[in-house]
Scaffold this active site. Structure first.
Site, PDB file in Angstrom:
ATOM      1  N   HIS A  65     -10.155  34.679   0.474  1.00  0.00           N
ATOM      2  CA  HIS A  65     -11.373  35.487   0.388  1.00  0.00           C
ATOM      3  C   HIS A  65     -11.913  35.398  -1.034  1.00  0.00           C
ATOM      4  CE1 HIS A  65      -8.858  37.145   3.631  1.00  0.00           C
ATOM      5  NE2 HIS A  65     -10.002  37.328   4.249  1.00  0.00           N
ATOM      6  N   LEU A  66     -13.090  34.790  -1.165  1.00  0.00           N
ATOM      7  CA  LEU A  66     -13.708  34.612  -2.482  1.00  0.00           C
ATOM      8  C   LEU A  66     -14.784  35.653  -2.768  1.00  0.00           C
ATOM      9  CD1 LEU A  66     -13.892  30.708  -2.625  1.00  0.00           C
ATOM     10  CD2 LEU A  66     -12.174  32.224  -3.634  1.00  0.00           C
ATOM     11  N   ASP A 155     -12.025  36.700  10.638  1.00  0.00           N
ATOM     12  CA  ASP A 155     -11.116  37.267   9.645  1.00  0.00           C
ATOM     13  C   ASP A 155     -10.212  38.309  10.295  1.00  0.00           C
ATOM     14  OD1 ASP A 155     -10.193  37.187   6.937  1.00  0.00           O
ATOM     15  OD2 ASP A 155     -11.106  39.134   6.617  1.00  0.00           O
ATOM     16  N   ASP A 308      -3.464  34.269   2.148  1.00  0.00           N
ATOM     17  CA  ASP A 308      -4.284  35.430   2.506  1.00  0.00           C
ATOM     18  C   ASP A 308      -4.725  36.151   1.239  1.00  0.00           C
ATOM     19  OD1 ASP A 308      -5.689  37.298   3.926  1.00  0.00           O
ATOM     20  OD2 ASP A 308      -3.950  38.370   4.709  1.00  0.00           O
ATOM     21  N   GLY A 327      -4.754  44.301   0.915  1.00  0.00           N
ATOM     22  CA  GLY A 327      -4.844  42.975   0.326  1.00  0.00           C
ATOM     23  C   GLY A 327      -3.949  42.744  -0.858  1.00  0.00           C
TER      24      GLY A 327
END
Length: 432
Positions: A65-66, A155, A308, A327
């Site tokens: 995830h950017l 996602d 991830d 996260g």
């Protein structure tokens, strides 16, 4: 610096795609692999002494995830790809987030354009399965493919309606684009913030039962078999999911799956002090689940390891456990963690880990990467297996400092990384 000819001399070359684990030289010419052999002496080549180092195909990550555009406070393409290079990655698949949904051509094209400008490793956009990741109307998968989306995935927003998922798979099959599915039943998981078990009971936190994952994993296996199209489970966390995958393989069903470093190394006990750095999705599970995942990685049932990478701001983690963001900032520590904790103790062979972080993810994504095959892009990761270093989030290139592994002393840190024959990391330092 991009040398027209470069010889990586005398490293332990681990290249599962070509069945190689031996001391060899690797010759790079004009950005591609020109050969792998013994005692190579190409005239005029720059030489990098790799004695005592591991020379690997460039690592590939299916799950990153950017956060750009929309949440640049968490991460940007520039910072995220610098973190990827630090971690030995040469290619990452960029997923949607709630604030950056790749359900249309414009966003996909933006990611590609910004990556061309700012990225130091390869960035491949992953489009969505459904519009707004709402699990209802199908995304325009054909248009996403034309715009450059490499795969499709909602996602951590599973498509709850099986009829919709069936149509999605059929639509994706028309364009031969990989389907990645997060296996979690949203109704069974509703309200949960960690694994359902004795630890969640003791902490007074709502749990997510393992069956929430297993039900959806079974559904995806059935749909994959019925539609004769591969589905990649991304990621998995439960022992019984592993058994479902083994059953699927025995029936010839083309289902693959990935696992994260944190699910391989931690259990729900990491949440025992309400440590929000251990709050992830899927959650950290029981010791039995963790042991089953490690065994499944070792025997190849779980083909892929994905970071991830989900960077969060400090404020998002400095909250009550049930309100904190999920996260882990995982790109920079994934390989050294698994090398130290699983390879060095002999629990997972080095070649199996390399395969799970290079060839296998490239194969799932349909990329001609993850191998030191002659003619392939010269994406190479060189690892120092000896020098220890302690994880310090303050040193991360990622904006995310959220990791439960701070303070661990690890080996197996990347020292050199080449993308298309160009050094993006050299001697442990990023090339700006």
């Amino acid at each position: 610096m991009k040398a027209s000819s470069l010889l990586l001399r005398g490293g332990r070359v681990i290249d599962p795609a070509n069945g190689l684990d031996a001391v060899r030289d690797v010759l790079i010419s004009s950005g591609v692999i020109a050969g792998v052999g013994e005692n190579m002496k190409p005239e005029g080549a720059e030489i990098l002494d790799c004695a005592g180092k591991l020379v690997l195909p460039g690592l590939v990550d299916t799950n990153v995830h950017l956060n750009e555009p929309g949440r640049e406070d968490r991460e940007t393409i520039a910072t995220g790809t610098r973190a990827a290079a630090r971690g030995g990655y040469t290619a990452v698949a960029c997923r949607s987030t709630e604030n950056m949904v790749m359900d249309n051509q414009t966003v996909v094209q933006f990611i590609r354009s910004r990556a061309e400008r700012d990225a130091v490793v390869r960035v491949f956009p992953v489009g969505t399965l459904t519009r707004a990741m709402a699990g209802e109307a199908l995304a325009e998968i054909g248009e996403l493919t034309a715009a450059g989306a490499l795969a499709v995935c909602d996602d951590i927003h599973p498509v709850a309606d099986a009829a919709v998922m069936r149509r999605v798979i059929g639509y994706a099959k028309m364009f031969n684009i990989p389907v990645l599915s997060f296996p979690e039943d949203p109704e069974l998981a509703a309200g949960g913030v960690m694994h359902e078990g004795p630890v969640s009971t003791r902490l007074g936190l709502e749990g997510i039962p393992a069956v929430a994952e297993e039900v959806f994993a079974a559904r995806e296996i059935i749909l994959s078999a019925a539609l004769d199209y591969p589905i990649h489970l991304s990621p998995v966390s439960c022992a019984d999911t592993v058994e479902l995958l083994r059953y699927a393989r025995s029936r010839g069903v083309a289902v693959t799956a990935e696992v994260t470093p944190h699910n391989l190394l931690l259990t729900d006990e990491a949440c025992a002090d309400y440590d929000t750095n251990a709050k992830v999705s899927p959650p950290l599970r029981s010791t039995a689940d963790r042991e089953a995942l490690v065994a499944a990685l070792a025997d190849g049932t779980l083909e892929v390891v994905a970071s991830d990478h989900s960077p969060c701001t400090t404020a998002e983690k400095l909250a009550e456990f049930d309100r904190a963001a999920c996260g882990i900032s995982g790109l920079e520590t994934a390989f050294p963690l698994l090398f130290t904790e699983l390879v060095l103790p002999g629990r997972v062979p080095a070649g199996r880990l390399v395969d799970a972080m290079s060839r296998a993810p490239a194969r799932v994504l349909g990329l001609a990467l993850g191998a030191l095959t002659e003619g392939y892009p010269a994406d190479v990761t060189i690892i120092d297996p000896e020098t220890p270093r302690t994880v310090d989030p303050r040193d991360f290139d990622s904006k995310g400092r959220n990791t439960p592994f701070a303070g661990r002393t690890l080996r197996g840190w990347p020292c050199d990384v080449l993308v298309g024959g160009r050094f993006v990391l050299r001697g442990g330092e990023l090339n700006d």
